[in-house]
Motif scaffolding. Sequence first.
Motif, mmCIF file in Angstrom:
data_model
loop_
_atom_site.group_PDB
_atom_site.id
_atom_site.type_symbol
_atom_site.label_atom_id
_atom_site.label_comp_id
_atom_site.label_asym_id
_atom_site.label_seq_id
_atom_site.Cartn_x
_atom_site.Cartn_y
_atom_site.Cartn_z
ATOM 1 N N UNK A 1 30.026 54.252 52.450
ATOM 2 C CA UNK A 1 31.314 54.028 51.848
ATOM 3 C C UNK A 1 31.451 54.945 50.647
ATOM 4 N N UNK A 2 32.536 55.625 50.619
ATOM 5 C CA UNK A 2 32.787 56.519 49.504
ATOM 6 C C UNK A 2 33.676 55.831 48.480
ATOM 7 N N UNK A 3 33.353 56.064 47.243
ATOM 8 C CA UNK A 3 34.167 55.526 46.154
ATOM 9 C C UNK A 3 35.018 56.662 45.629
ATOM 10 N N UNK A 4 36.315 56.461 45.739
ATOM 11 C CA UNK A 4 37.221 57.493 45.252
ATOM 12 C C UNK A 4 37.878 57.010 43.963
ATOM 13 N N UNK A 5 38.501 57.905 43.292
ATOM 14 C CA UNK A 5 39.208 57.574 42.051
ATOM 15 C C UNK A 5 40.337 56.591 42.342
ATOM 16 N N UNK A 6 40.965 56.743 43.484
ATOM 17 C CA UNK A 6 42.056 55.833 43.847
ATOM 18 C C UNK A 6 41.537 54.400 43.994
ATOM 19 N N UNK A 7 40.387 54.229 44.630
ATOM 20 C CA UNK A 7 39.797 52.893 44.778
ATOM 21 C C UNK A 7 39.438 52.301 43.417
ATOM 22 N N UNK A 8 38.884 53.111 42.547
ATOM 23 C CA UNK A 8 38.516 52.636 41.204
ATOM 24 C C UNK A 8 39.765 52.212 40.429
ATOM 25 N N UNK A 9 40.829 52.985 40.530
ATOM 26 C CA UNK A 9 42.087 52.631 39.839
ATOM 27 C C UNK A 9 42.658 51.320 40.380
ATOM 28 N N UNK A 10 42.568 51.104 41.699
ATOM 29 C CA UNK A 10 43.046 49.850 42.282
ATOM 30 C C UNK A 10 42.216 48.658 41.777
ATOM 31 N N UNK A 11 40.930 48.836 41.700
ATOM 32 C CA UNK A 11 40.051 47.769 41.199
ATOM 33 C C UNK A 11 40.377 47.453 39.740
ATOM 34 N N UNK A 12 40.554 48.473 38.928
ATOM 35 C CA UNK A 12 40.901 48.274 37.512
ATOM 36 C C UNK A 12 42.261 47.576 37.396
ATOM 37 N N UNK A 13 43.215 47.964 38.213
ATOM 38 C CA UNK A 13 44.545 47.343 38.165
ATOM 39 C C UNK A 13 44.475 45.875 38.565
ATOM 40 N N UNK A 14 43.740 45.565 39.626
ATOM 41 C CA UNK A 14 43.610 44.173 40.075
ATOM 42 C C UNK A 14 42.904 43.344 39.012
ATOM 43 N N UNK A 15 41.850 43.865 38.418
ATOM 44 C CA UNK A 15 41.149 43.144 37.348
ATOM 45 C C UNK A 15 42.058 42.940 36.128
ATOM 46 N N UNK A 16 42.869 43.925 35.821
ATOM 47 C CA UNK A 16 43.812 43.801 34.698
ATOM 48 C C UNK A 16 44.848 42.702 34.947
ATOM 49 N N UNK A 17 45.400 42.668 36.148
ATOM 50 C CA UNK A 17 46.372 41.623 36.496
ATOM 51 C C UNK A 17 45.703 40.254 36.488
ATOM 52 N N UNK A 18 44.490 40.157 37.020
ATOM 53 C CA UNK A 18 43.766 38.887 37.024
ATOM 54 C C UNK A 18 43.497 38.426 35.583
ATOM 55 N N UNK A 19 43.110 39.345 34.735
ATOM 56 C CA UNK A 19 42.886 39.006 33.325
ATOM 57 C C UNK A 19 44.155 38.522 32.652
ATOM 58 N N UNK A 20 45.274 39.169 32.945
ATOM 59 C CA UNK A 20 46.559 38.753 32.379
ATOM 60 C C UNK A 20 46.957 37.360 32.860
ATOM 61 N N UNK A 21 46.734 37.071 34.138
ATOM 62 C CA UNK A 21 47.041 35.747 34.683
ATOM 63 C C UNK A 21 46.170 34.681 34.023
ATOM 64 N N UNK A 22 44.897 34.943 33.879
ATOM 65 C CA UNK A 22 43.985 33.975 33.248
ATOM 66 C C UNK A 22 44.369 33.764 31.787
ATOM 67 N N UNK A 23 44.671 34.830 31.067
ATOM 68 C CA UNK A 23 45.094 34.710 29.670
ATOM 69 C C UNK A 23 46.376 33.889 29.561
ATOM 70 N N UNK A 24 47.328 34.124 30.447
ATOM 71 C CA UNK A 24 48.590 33.375 30.433
ATOM 72 C C UNK A 24 48.353 31.896 30.680
ATOM 73 N N UNK A 25 47.488 31.569 31.625
ATOM 74 C CA UNK A 25 47.190 30.168 31.905
ATOM 75 C C UNK A 25 46.594 29.482 30.679
ATOM 76 N N UNK A 26 45.649 30.123 30.027
ATOM 77 C CA UNK A 26 45.031 29.526 28.841
ATOM 78 C C UNK A 26 46.007 29.448 27.670
ATOM 79 N N UNK A 27 47.002 30.312 27.637
ATOM 80 C CA UNK A 27 47.985 30.286 26.552
ATOM 81 C C UNK A 27 49.081 29.253 26.798
ATOM 82 N N UNK A 28 49.554 29.122 28.025
ATOM 83 C CA UNK A 28 50.711 28.277 28.316
ATOM 84 C C UNK A 28 50.363 26.844 28.686
#
Length: 134
Positions: A1-28
């Motif tokens: 399996x090759x790791x490309x920059x596009x795959x890394x960017x998708x992983x970072x984006x998904x982790x960022x959205x997940x972090x935002x969702x978790x932060x929102x839950x703890x805030x609201x």
Amino acid sequence: MQTSIENILWIVAVLGVAGLVIFSLFSWVPSLLTNKDFTVYDVHAYYDGKYVHIFATVKNTGNIPIKQVRIELTVGGSTTVNLNLKGGEQGAINDVKIYKTGLSVGKRIGIKFTAIFQDGTQKSRLVHVILEEY
């Protein structure tokens, strides 16, 4: 399996959205679980020619403690009563006097009750009553 920059960017984006969702839950979620509300009933106002005498029952129907209740007449005059009520508790306001001349027995007036909660927020209720003879 090759790791490309596009795959890394998708992983970072998904982790960022997940972090935002978790932060929102703890805030609201805590703010959704707090309830600041009260009811006022059995309100009577008596007039002696100089003072309006207020009698009422206040119940904290929320879960944030009430520390004070401000009572204002719509015809002018107000006072504040210290009334420490935890959630579910009720307390009596007995013979609180507000100086007001020029009224008459049988006159309809409004009484605004404002609960001041422990966190400093406020909520009001307006009750109309007929002045009775003291």
